[in-house]
Design an enzyme around this catalytic site. Structure first.
Site, PDB file in Angstrom:
ATOM      1  N   ARG A   1      56.712  54.638 -11.426  1.00  0.00           N
ATOM      2  CA  ARG A   1      56.587  53.966 -12.726  1.00  0.00           C
ATOM      3  C   ARG A   1      55.208  54.222 -13.369  1.00  0.00           C
ATOM      4  NH1 ARG A   1      58.770  48.042 -12.361  1.00  0.00           N
ATOM      5  NH2 ARG A   1      58.653  48.299 -14.630  1.00  0.00           N
TER       6      ARG A   1
ATOM      7  N   ALA B   1      53.563  41.249 -11.362  1.00  0.00           N
ATOM      8  CA  ALA B   1      52.498  41.839 -12.191  1.00  0.00           C
ATOM      9  C   ALA B   1      51.105  41.563 -11.635  1.00  0.00           C
ATOM     10  CB  ALA B   1      52.607  41.307 -13.617  1.00  0.00           C
TER      11      ALA B   1
ATOM     12  N   GLU C   1      53.837  43.470   1.597  1.00  0.00           N
ATOM     13  CA  GLU C   1      53.955  43.563   0.127  1.00  0.00           C
ATOM     14  C   GLU C   1      55.312  44.188  -0.199  1.00  0.00           C
ATOM     15  OE1 GLU C   1      51.212  46.439  -1.378  1.00  0.00           O
ATOM     16  OE2 GLU C   1      51.753  46.109  -3.485  1.00  0.00           O
TER      17      GLU C   1
ATOM     18  N   TYR D   1      65.649  46.141 -11.955  1.00  0.00           N
ATOM     19  CA  TYR D   1      65.586  45.087 -10.940  1.00  0.00           C
ATOM     20  C   TYR D   1      66.954  44.627 -10.441  1.00  0.00           C
ATOM     21  CZ  TYR D   1      60.753  44.935 -12.556  1.00  0.00           C
ATOM     22  OH  TYR D   1      59.457  45.272 -12.884  1.00  0.00           O
TER      23      TYR D   1
ATOM     24  N   PRO E   1      55.151  36.241 -10.971  1.00  0.00           N
ATOM     25  CA  PRO E   1      55.697  36.016 -12.303  1.00  0.00           C
ATOM     26  C   PRO E   1      56.939  36.850 -12.634  1.00  0.00           C
ATOM     27  CG  PRO E   1      53.585  37.174 -12.399  1.00  0.00           C
ATOM     28  CD  PRO E   1      53.749  36.683 -11.002  1.00  0.00           C
ATOM     29  N   ASN E   2      57.864  36.179 -13.280  1.00  0.00           N
ATOM     30  CA  ASN E   2      59.103  36.782 -13.809  1.00  0.00           C
ATOM     31  C   ASN E   2      60.143  37.129 -12.747  1.00  0.00           C
ATOM     32  OD1 ASN E   2      58.186  36.824 -16.614  1.00  0.00           O
ATOM     33  ND2 ASN E   2      56.723  38.352 -15.907  1.00  0.00           N
TER      34      ASN E   2
ATOM     35  N   HIS F   1      58.112  45.301  -3.325  1.00  0.00           N
ATOM     36  CA  HIS F   1      58.468  45.491  -4.735  1.00  0.00           C
ATOM     37  C   HIS F   1      59.921  45.921  -4.811  1.00  0.00           C
ATOM     38  CE1 HIS F   1      54.354  44.971  -5.908  1.00  0.00           C
ATOM     39  NE2 HIS F   1      54.006  45.778  -4.919  1.00  0.00           N
TER      40      HIS F   1
ATOM     41  N   ASN G   1      55.959  39.353  -3.014  1.00  0.00           N
ATOM     42  CA  ASN G   1      56.068  40.222  -4.176  1.00  0.00           C
ATOM     43  C   ASN G   1      55.204  39.589  -5.259  1.00  0.00           C
ATOM     44  OD1 ASN G   1      56.660  41.714  -6.404  1.00  0.00           O
ATOM     45  ND2 ASN G   1      58.894  41.646  -6.164  1.00  0.00           N
TER      46      ASN G   1
ATOM     47  N   ARG H   1      66.241  39.990 -16.320  1.00  0.00           N
ATOM     48  CA  ARG H   1      65.190  40.927 -16.740  1.00  0.00           C
ATOM     49  C   ARG H   1      65.545  42.370 -16.327  1.00  0.00           C
ATOM     50  NH1 ARG H   1      59.925  40.930 -12.684  1.00  0.00           N
ATOM     51  NH2 ARG H   1      59.072  42.172 -14.379  1.00  0.00           N
TER      52      ARG H   1
HETATM   53  C1  DQA Z   1      57.542  44.391  -9.252  1.00  0.00           C
HETATM   54  C2  DQA Z   1      56.821  45.586  -9.872  1.00  0.00           C
HETATM   55  C3  DQA Z   1      55.676  45.128 -10.758  1.00  0.00           C
HETATM   56  O1  DQA Z   1      55.006  46.240 -11.318  1.00  0.00           O
HETATM   57  C4  DQA Z   1      56.208  44.264 -11.887  1.00  0.00           C
HETATM   58  O2  DQA Z   1      55.148  43.764 -12.662  1.00  0.00           O
HETATM   59  C5  DQA Z   1      57.092  43.165 -11.421  1.00  0.00           C
HETATM   60  C6  DQA Z   1      58.011  43.411 -10.309  1.00  0.00           C
HETATM   61  C7  DQA Z   1      58.788  44.812  -8.451  1.00  0.00           C
HETATM   62  O3  DQA Z   1      59.298  43.963  -7.704  1.00  0.00           O
HETATM   63  O4  DQA Z   1      59.257  45.936  -8.572  1.00  0.00           O
HETATM   64  O5  DQA Z   1      57.143  42.099 -12.018  1.00  0.00           O
HETATM   65  O6  DQA Z   1      56.657  43.754  -8.368  1.00  0.00           O
END
Ligand code: DQA
Length: 146
Positions: A106, A76, A97, A22, A9-10, A99, A73, A17
């Site tokens: 964080r 959330a 994985e 990011y 998501p997102n 990020h 990735n 964002r």
């Molecule tokens: C994320 C880190 C997560 O905590 C966050 O919810 C994201 C992006 C990252 O790519 O840094 O949406 O996965």
């Protein structure tokens, strides 16, 4: 070798964002960057992004017997999803994985990763280059012959 690049998501909102976390690169630009990198290595790659947990579970299940590895990735859902962990375990496809942000520095609620238990490597805080390093890790794990 065929790699599936999954984003949660997102991640489709990259470039808009929280650019301080990011970056300013868009999702489309990032996809092209990863695609070009994989092409240079003669690796086939496919991309899927969803804001819906079940859609990501479906995609992981569909990857069984089709993809050799997954770069994921979960965004959330990293911090909440037992369903994604179970899906990765069910298909037993090697997964990295990724990020984009430096998750360890964080909030406390981001320090839990459910999917990590089904991933052979975790990459955080390298921006979108983290996806390229994940491709390198997969190549190293599976060898260049596939
Ligand atoms: C994320 C880190 C997560 O905590 C966050 O919810 C994201 C992006 C990252 O790519 O840094 O949406 O996965």
């Amino acid at each position: 070798m065929k790699i599936l690049v999954l984003n949660g998501p997102n991640i489709n909102m990259l470039g808009i964002r929280e650019p301080e976390l990011y970056g300013t690169e868009t999702y489309a630009t990032m996809v092209e960057k990863i695609r070009t990198y994989c092409e240079g290595k003669k690796i086939e790659c496919d991309f899927f992004q969803s804001n819906h947990e079940g859609a990501l579970v479906d995609k992981i299940q569909e990857a069984y017997g089709v993809f050799d590895a997954i770069v994921m990735n979960p965004a959330a859902y990293t911090h909440t999803s037992v369903a994604l962990l179970d899906a990765l375990k069910a298909v037993s496809i090697p997964c990295v994985e990724v990020h984009i942000s430096d998750v360890p520095s964080r909030e406390a609620f981001r320090q839990v990763s459910y999917v990590r238990a089904a991933c052979f490597k975790t990459i955080t805080g390298l921006g979108t280059d983290g996806y390229l390093r994940a491709v390198d890790a997969i190549e190293e794990l599976l060898g260049k012959k596939k």
